[in-house]
Design an enzyme around this catalytic site. Structure first.
Site, PDB file in Angstrom:
ATOM      1  N   ASP A  57      37.378  41.227 156.366  1.00  0.00           N
ATOM      2  CA  ASP A  57      38.475  40.839 157.248  1.00  0.00           C
ATOM      3  C   ASP A  57      39.616  41.837 157.011  1.00  0.00           C
ATOM      4  O   ASP A  57      39.563  42.698 156.128  1.00  0.00           O
ATOM      5  CB  ASP A  57      38.898  39.385 156.969  1.00  0.00           C
ATOM      6  CG  ASP A  57      39.634  38.783 158.147  1.00  0.00           C
ATOM      7  OD1 ASP A  57      39.664  37.567 158.292  1.00  0.00           O
ATOM      8  OD2 ASP A  57      40.200  39.563 158.941  1.00  0.00           O
TER       9      ASP A  57
HETATM   10  C1  GLC Z   1      42.383  38.641 161.342  1.00  0.00           C
HETATM   11  C2  GLC Z   1      41.430  37.459 161.391  1.00  0.00           C
HETATM   12  C3  GLC Z   1      40.046  37.808 161.878  1.00  0.00           C
HETATM   13  C4  GLC Z   1      40.114  38.911 162.921  1.00  0.00           C
HETATM   14  C5  GLC Z   1      40.629  40.167 162.225  1.00  0.00           C
HETATM   15  C6  GLC Z   1      40.752  41.332 163.204  1.00  0.00           C
HETATM   16  O1  GLC Z   1      43.063  38.659 160.117  1.00  0.00           O
HETATM   17  O2  GLC Z   1      41.295  36.714 160.183  1.00  0.00           O
HETATM   18  O3  GLC Z   1      39.485  36.611 162.423  1.00  0.00           O
HETATM   19  O4  GLC Z   1      38.824  39.151 163.463  1.00  0.00           O
HETATM   20  O5  GLC Z   1      41.876  39.945 161.587  1.00  0.00           O
HETATM   21  O6  GLC Z   1      41.719  41.048 164.168  1.00  0.00           O
END
Ligand code: GLC
Length: 704
Positions: free
Chosen positions: A260
């Site tokens: 993430d």
């Molecule tokens: C965010 C979210 C995740 C998302 C990622 C990219 O922090 O936790 O669900 O896909 O960043 O945007």
């Protein structure tokens, strides 16, 4: 590309790559050209120098084509970039949020909207989406309940299958790669507080939170994203037990694990890594292939390699998986000057119609006192108020991707179009200056609830209820003594029992997407009979959280007549509205449940059938739910476990039957190691409209 050809190609590339180029393929950078207003030079340099292999958040085919051309023509090896985006519930055409779609209880619909989203995203240069989000959630304080499939693992697993297949198409080339996220247990963050610790039992992990991810892996999800939280103290981003031993070794997942956002560097903040080299080593050894936006692999792995914390073979393994994904997506076949991405106009019209259908099916009629709805045919004076009545941008929800407010139909716009002969007046957030018009109004429609930024990521709410000013507006309107319809926009159940008790009709519209207003008008006018059913239990009080239907029975099940039983002394134990609750403008009677054979034979199946009659005056579609209850097992089983849903459309007065099949797997539960076990004994088979035991027909079968 055949597997052998793919292996040869990736092997050949790997042998040609320098260490920095390998680390570049493991690095995803963010390019937010929208807010920067241009393509930032620093990121373009990183791409030219081979220090990036994928890009997130870049939107627009021209920008993507320009950046891809740099990778293909200005780098030493010309390896294509993978462009990724959070396409959760639509790209340009925005569908209802996932929690809303879960209320439709309709796998073909789930598949269709993912397919449409994939077509639009792929036509705009996106190759991978960070979806479906599969976090089961039973805590409305957690803002991300909005993004997921609700409280039940069985329903979440069907959602996973439909969404992965919808996004990826028959093969990933005809769609976009799906990323099942956030692995695993994120919906159980302590006290519903975002990014909090996850501390659940191994049993709950296997019974509740893992099943949708297993379902996604089984249908070929291309990627997995670990949650940002720690699981019993070990961050999921650095969890070899779950990422390597379970996901890859036990489940045979061969795709790519993408961290993430910034999660690898945050292992230092978590307190499990002394520095960036340790953080990078922990994540790589756990099985994380791509570092999203933290730079930890580029900055930390050279030192980790030098210190013997990782081997180059570990790096090569991750690079091979990334290259294999790019090959599977056909990215190597893209010519440097590949022509534009485009989508025929008629496809967009088709997608808008699908968005309207999805929103109609997702809206849940929670209350309809004295059959106030559908609205009368004869024109009336309708007064509309509330912050969500004419707020098209809010209808798209917290992750609206490339969706825009302009072109989205607000509730007010939809109502004006559907009720041209009505006297429809709008009062914003207060009726005080309403004068004669207010006094003359025949009925009121209040559009209340959450704006998009009040739910989704980093939007936990300790008081998930209507904002005070909205409750005041409701009280002012209610005091006028005219019928009041409340339409709720939200990413979670809003807990406001007094308001819902006083209202005449209440609908959960969630965030309905691009066709919000047309779909709401279809329902309110009766053009469409509502069929949505709650995918989450709707608490009567915040103090009941977490509340869900598949509770274990305990040795002293709640009994208001007996003091020493599992209950509260100040509020009920039942939810305000149970899982599966959803009214129709007609009524359905459930009869004649029959199961055969009465004894499950080895390798056999149990056929379940029951009759449903439309005893009301309007045609409608009903979703029948099937549950099991294992009366006695080596581990106490939940009072109800969902095992099926079946729809039936019936004209007024008509009757029909719905059928299900139960297998040994359906009657099994996970042992401590997660393997399914079927135990002999008596099972109750229950069917009905929702998870209220009083409303379920019941029969029994025996497993020898
Ligand atoms: C965010 C979210 C995740 C998302 C990622 C990219 O922090 O936790 O669900 O896909 O960043 O945007």
């Amino acid at each position: 590309m055949a597997h052998s050809e793919l292996t040869a190609k990736t092997g050949e590339l790997l042998r040609a790559m320098t260490l920095e180029e390998k680390l570049g393929q493991l690095t995803m950078i963010r390019i937010d050209a929208e807010s920067a207003g241009t393509l930032p030079a620093e990121q373009l340099t990183a791409i030219r120098e081979g220090r990036a292999g994928s890009v997130l958040d870049l939107k627009g085919p021209d920008a993507i084509r320009e950046v891809q051309k740099i990778a293909l023509t200005e780098t030493r090896l010309g390896i294509p970039l993978l462009f990724a985006l959070d396409v959760l519930h639509g790209y340009e055409t925005v569908f209802p949020i996932p929690l809303a779609e879960a209320a439709a209880m309709d796998p073909p619909l789930w598949h269709a909207t993912a397919r449409a989203a994939a077509r639009e995203a792929a036509a705009n240069g996106i190759a991978l989406t960070f979806a479906p989000m599969l976090d089961v959630s039973r805590d409305p304080r957690w803002g991300r309940m909005a993004e997921g499939p609700g409280e039940d693992p069985w329903l979440a697993s069907r959602f996973a299958e439909a969404k992965v297949r919808g996004f990826q198409g028959e093969d990933a080339r005809s769609g976009i790669a799906a990323t099942a996220k956030h692995f695993v247990g994120y919906g159980a963050v302590t006290a519903g507080r975002e990014y909090g610790s996850i501390d659940i039992s191994n049993r709950t992990l296997h019974e509740v939170y893992l099943p949708p991810f297993l379902a996604a892996v089984r249908v070929g999800a291309a990627a997995i994203m670990p949650a940002l939280s720690d699981f019993a103290g070990l961050p999921l981003t650095a969890h070899p037990g779950l990422l390597r031993d379970l996901l890859r070794k036990r489940w045979g997942f061969e795709g790519v694990v993408i961290s993430d956002f910034h999660a690898i560097a945050e292992l230092i903040t978590h307190g499990v890594a002394a520095g960036i080299a340790e953080a990078a080593a922990l994540a790589l050894k756990a099985g994380v292939d791509i570092d999203m936006a933290s730079g930890a692999y580029l900055d930390g792995l050279p030192e980790a390699l030098a210190r013997g914390l990782v081997l180059e073979a570990d790096i090569d393994l991750a690079v091979k998986r990334v290259l294999a994904l790019k090959a599977r997506l056909g990215l190597f076949d893209q010519a440097a000057d590949s022509e534009g991405y485009s989508l025929p106009g008629e496809v967009s019209a088709e997608h808008r119609a699908l968005a309207r259908e999805a929103a109609r099916k997702s809206i849940v009629l929670l209350k309809n006192r004295d059959r106030l709805l559908p609205l009368p045919k004869a024109p009336r004076r309708l007064a509309v108020a509330g912050p969500l009545a004419d707020a098209p941008g809010e209808m798209l929800g917290p992750w609206h991707c490339a969706g825009k407010a302009e072109g989205t139909v607000s509730f007010l716009q939809g109502l004006r179009a559907a009720l041209p002969d009505w006297e429809l007046s709008y009062f914003g957030n207060a009726i005080s200056g309403g004068g004669e018009t207010i006094r003359k109004a025949d009925l009121f429609l209040l559009c209340l609830g959450e704006t998009a930024n009040m739910c989704g990521e980093a939007a936990s709410r300790a008081r998930p209820q209507l904002p005070d000013f909205q409750r005041k507006l409701f009280e002012d309107v209610s005091a006028l003594g005219k019928p009041v319809i409340v339409v709720l926009t939200s990413g979670r159940p809003l807990i406001d029992s007094a308001t819902f008790e006083a209202a005449d009709a209440v609908l959960a519209a969630w965030f309905p997407g691009s066709e919000a207003g047309t779909a709401l008008a279809d329902i309110l006018t009766g053009a469409v009979n509502p069929s949505g059913k709650l995918p989450v239990s709707w608490p009567a009080e915040v103090g009941q959280i977490p509340i869900f239907f598949s509770q274990r029975r305990t040795g002293r099940p709640a009994d208001p007549a007996i003091h020493n039983t599992s209950k509260y002394i100040d509020v009920p134990v039942e939810p305000l509205f149970p899982f599966g609750h959803g009214l129709s403008f007609t009524e359905f009677a459930y009869r004649n449940l029959r199961v055969s054979p009465g004894i499950l034979q080895p390798g056999g199946r149990i056929a379940v059938e029951l009759d449903i009659e439309n005893v009301g005056a309007l045609e409608g579609e009903e979703t029948c739910l099937l549950f099991i209850r294992d009366a006695a097992a080596s581990i106490a089983r939940p009072v109800l476990e969902l095992r099926g849903m079946a729809k039936i459309k019936l004209a007024a007065g008509a009757a029909g039957s719905v059928a299900f099949e139960l297998t040994a797997e359906d009657l099994s539960f996970p042992a401590d190691d997660g393997s399914l076990c079927l135990e002999p004994g008596c099972f109750e088979i229950l069917a009905g409209p929702c998870a209220d035991p009083e409303k379920l027909l019941c029969s029994t079968i025996h497993v020898p």
